[in-house]
Design an enzyme around this catalytic site. Sequence first.
Site, PDB file in Angstrom:
ATOM      1  N   GLY A 356      -6.950  -0.301  -6.578  1.00 13.11           N
ATOM      2  CA  GLY A 356      -5.549   0.038  -6.680  1.00 13.11           C
ATOM      3  C   GLY A 356      -4.703  -0.810  -5.750  1.00 13.11           C
ATOM      4  N   PRO A 358      -2.017  -1.902  -2.680  1.00 18.79           N
ATOM      5  CA  PRO A 358      -2.027  -1.523  -1.260  1.00 18.79           C
ATOM      6  C   PRO A 358      -1.185  -0.274  -1.006  1.00 18.79           C
ATOM      7  CG  PRO A 358      -1.541  -3.865  -1.524  1.00 18.79           C
ATOM      8  CD  PRO A 358      -1.470  -3.259  -2.883  1.00 18.79           C
ATOM      9  N   GLY A 361      -3.772   4.783  -0.510  1.00 16.86           N
ATOM     10  CA  GLY A 361      -4.671   5.738   0.139  1.00 16.86           C
ATOM     11  C   GLY A 361      -6.136   5.545  -0.153  1.00 16.86           C
ATOM     12  N   THR A 363      -8.489   3.746   1.595  1.00 20.52           N
ATOM     13  CA  THR A 363      -9.297   3.897   2.808  1.00 20.52           C
ATOM     14  C   THR A 363      -9.283   5.339   3.308  1.00 20.52           C
ATOM     15  OG1 THR A 363      -8.796   1.612   3.400  1.00 20.52           O
ATOM     16  CG2 THR A 363      -9.647   3.029   5.141  1.00 20.52           C
ATOM     17  N   SER A 696       0.565 -10.454 -21.180  1.00 22.93           N
ATOM     18  CA  SER A 696       1.400  -9.306 -21.551  1.00 22.93           C
ATOM     19  C   SER A 696       2.885  -9.642 -21.632  1.00 22.93           C
ATOM     20  CB  SER A 696       1.181  -8.164 -20.554  1.00 22.93           C
ATOM     21  OG  SER A 696       1.605  -8.538 -19.263  1.00 22.93           O
ATOM     22  N   LYS A 739       2.698  -0.040 -15.047  1.00 21.48           N
ATOM     23  CA  LYS A 739       3.918  -0.642 -15.589  1.00 21.48           C
ATOM     24  C   LYS A 739       4.989   0.413 -15.842  1.00 21.48           C
ATOM     25  CE  LYS A 739       1.533  -4.600 -17.634  1.00 21.48           C
ATOM     26  NZ  LYS A 739       1.139  -5.287 -18.865  1.00 21.48           N
TER      27      LYS A 739
END
Length: 818
Positions: A356, A358, A361, A363, A696, A739
């Site tokens: 995912g 940065p 969550g 870590t 895309s 998106k």
Amino acid sequence: MSSSKEKLETRRLPMMPIRDVVIFPHMMTPFVVGRESSVRALEEALATDKKIFLATQHDATVDDPSPEDIYQVGTIASIVQSVRMPDGNIKVLVEGIERGKIVSVSDEEGFFRALVRPVPQKAEPSPLLETLTARVTSLFEQYVKLSQNVNYETMIAAVRVDDPGKLADTIGANLQLTIEEKQELLEIFDPVDRLTRIADLLDIEIEKLNVDRAIQGRVKRQMEKAQKEYYLNEKIKAIQKELGRGEKSEFDELRRRIDESGMTGDAREKALAELRRLEQMPPMSAESTVSRNYLEWMLSVPWKKKTREIRDLRYAEEVLNADHYGLEKIKERILEFLAVRRLVKNPKGSILCFVGPPGVGKTSLGMSIAKATGRNFVRLSLGGVRDEAEIRGHRRTYIGALPGQIIQMMKKAGTRNPVFMLDEVDKMSTDFRGDPSAALLEVLDPEQNYMFMDHYLDVEYDLSEVFFIATANVLHTIPPALQDRMEVIRLSGYTEFEKMEIARRFLVPKQMKAAGLRPEHLEFQDQGLMSLIQNYTREAGVRNLEREIGNVCRKVARQIVMAESAAEQAKKKGRKAQPVVHPKVVVDAAKVGELLGPPRYRDLGTEKKPEVGMATGLAWTEVGGQVLTTEATIMEGRGRLTITGKLGDVMQESAQAAMSFIRSRAAMLGLPRDFYRHLDIHVHVPEGAIPKDGPSAGITIATTLASALTRLPVRGDLAMTGEITLRGRVLPIGGVKEKLLAAHRHGIFEVILPRDNEKDLADVPENIRNEMKIHFVENMDEVFRIALVGDLEALAARPPAHPLEVKPELPVEENRAH
């Protein structure tokens, strides 16, 4: 010589064969006589003039030698003293007189009698003889100084003689030579030749003694160092004993720790073998340090210690909900994972991969899993790692070698079943030192990691009970073989409502505590938090939002401290200071602007009016979903298509496909068939410094080109994404959830998606789905009807017109917003 001029007289003397000794003239030599024949010869000599002929045997092991077993050259000696011993043997002291050579031998009454011709050895004085004598004397002095077997003063006095022959015989008798070499000297009659041979032998012996002295000096120094270390070690042991610290040695303690460590059989054998090697080494040597470090690493790695795993799903759910807001599907997957581990008695280690943008969550989710399961938590950052030895370690042959990061983290965890987070697994790289991602294949394979081999430890280590969690921003940089070993769980960005809840529950209390503020000092209202989210941050996660909240808290803290400082200054000047009252700062939308300045991101509402040659697209990047504006303009030219904006190869190919599709639809769009021959078309995606790629953007570029060529505006309140084919079909794309969240963040509530992506709406939060209008399309004709403002049928019915001659159509008000 003068001896050659006269007839030499022979003498008939008793002869005694001697063993292991050569008697030289002028030498006093004691020896023991024991053989019967030798005793009879001795008695015969004593009974006459005490003269006897002594000759050495070829082979000392022969007890009853024949004349052939005896050298032909010997020494005529005088018996100085004889003493009969209690065992029947006779101890004799003889003095050599001169050399003699056997003429004949006869056996008389049980002993040999030899006819001997004396050999004269007088030499005429000459410069050569003087030089040779001086050289031999000097060499012998060196030899005596180096040798420890002769007395220096006695030997030097003995060789200070004028007779060269006597000098040679004295030195030859005192050199450490073999019987054969001494007999050779005895058989050299010429004093000059004998001195020359003595000089050669002295050179050889001095060289041997120099080598021996160097070796002995080196050995002595090593022995002195070893003795010193031994002495100091014994002193240390005695001191420790006096201090009551026990008498057990370091090696006994290491052996006890090895026995109690719970190592596997192979590991224990290797550790004990290393301990035995260590016991044989000097304590202060470099090799002992290497062995001691190796044993310490072997003992510090957890072999049997485990934490008891908590398998209470309700407790795990409470921990996950307390630490994270939202992420319902992710939490559900984790709880399912834990449920399976509860039902299986001996579960293997688990390998998850959180992917995912940065700040969402990843870590902290790993830390929550460790807390929920009661395991220890360790984290290894793999960003920038490019050396395979970082994973597997270096072999002990290298100076300063250490185990790899896997073993080092296991030592830090202290248990064999921790939660092990491999952070930024997509940021590893490769160079000439190896591929670390290839080394991770064994670590992250449950079928192999029970016998993980670290190069430093060089024994198998069991990683099968470790709960591995990898994190990444994207998957395409992770090798497929490594992806195949992990269960991928995707974490998308947060909605604005989720961000507000996260800020209210977690971020605001954390930053207020960090700034030293209390609830009576500061209060964040929902309008203020929403202003921070919409106007000062644009991200999928909440990292920048936390920074901005911290920025507000610091500014409020500064105001409080400045007020207190002003009161203290007034008090120092003797003024009557009013008690400092800190009014609560309420952060609403207006206060945010006052503290942080103008908004960094403006609302796109001003750009939502229809524009010719401009369309809004949606992209999916490492930092989550993004909104990208695509522009196109036309000018006179020769049919050239220019594409700018730092676009990747795939995106440029999408633009080429879009242009080919527009040319195939020229009639439908009211364009001449050869319109492109007299035009140059420029397509640009703003924010040119940011790399962009992917298929895309195909329908967005096609819509932008159609608008620029037909002069029909594109709706500004609409975003779109999808791949285009040459026939105008719209193909599915990835990252639908990210998106749509990006569009929602930017205030766009109407989106065009490929029909095949309709199933992906299940992953989109319900409140987002309810607020947005989504058009599912299968071809570009549907896209044009939705996105372009104008009558396409009337456009197709009019005569073809050159694009530069067509005036832009003004949008009708009712055709704008949804």
